[in-house]
Design an enzyme around this catalytic site. Structure first.
Site: not given
Ligand code: PNS
Length: 170
Positions: A19, A94
């Site tokens: 993050h 991702r």
């Protein structure tokens, strides 16, 4: 020209290095970045929304990023974006497995507000396998998480998952 305001929304339960990597990358694209923590009545997290916001603020200040805005929101993301004048949503990708859900969300948000754009960004490759869910699971089972969360968050996670017994009582 009006300010380019981007929103990076999520659950952040808790924030991890993937993050953080994305948040820092956002600064290159926007004049102002809001990290927005979803307040979801139906999904109780490990940390309260207030704790999550405080932890994100603490980490960002520690890394010299006091300029980021951190807030919680409930209801539709597009409504929150309207309130703060944001035009773009940032989401991390991702792996290919993230794509389907992210694609649906991006198009739904566009349907709800055609002015909203979604920007997908890839975190640093060494963080692509991280998720808060996995970190909580490994942490609860005593696995080594060093380097995967900022140190202060790792400490909070450890305290939350393995509260020390109250030794004060006689
Ligand atoms: O970190 P997460 O849990 O993947 O984040 C999901 C989030 C918060 C971005 C998403 O659930 C969201 O935007 N929720 C707000 C409600 C909403 O707008 N739903 C419609 C999205 S298409």
């Amino acid at each position: 020209m009006s300010k380019r305001i981007g929103v990076y929304p999520g659950s952040f339960d808790p924030i991890h290095m993937g993050h953080l990597d994305l948040i820092e990358r956002c600064a290159q694209l926007f004049d102002e970045v809001h990290v927005a923590v979803l307040h979801n009545e139906t999904k109780k997290g490990l940390f309260t929304v207030q704790e999550r916001c405080d932890m994100i603020r603490e980490v960002l200040v520690q890394r010299g990023h006091a300029e980021y805005q951190v807030s919680s929101f409930s209801g539709l993301l597009v409504d929150f974006m309207d309130e703060i004048g944001a035009t773009a949503v940032v989401r991390g990708l991702r792996a290919v497995s993230d794509f389907e859900f992210e694609f649906q969300m991006a198009l739904m948000n566009r349907k709800l507000n055609p002015k909203v754009e979604t920007v997908f960004m890839m975190p640093k490759d060494s963080y692509t396998y991280l998720s808060s869910r996995l970190l909580k699971e490994v942490g609860s089972l005593g696995g080594n998480l060093s380097g995967l969360l900022p140190d202060i968050i790792l400490q909070r996670l450890t305290d939350k998952l393995h509260p020390k017994a109250d030794t004060a009582s006689g």
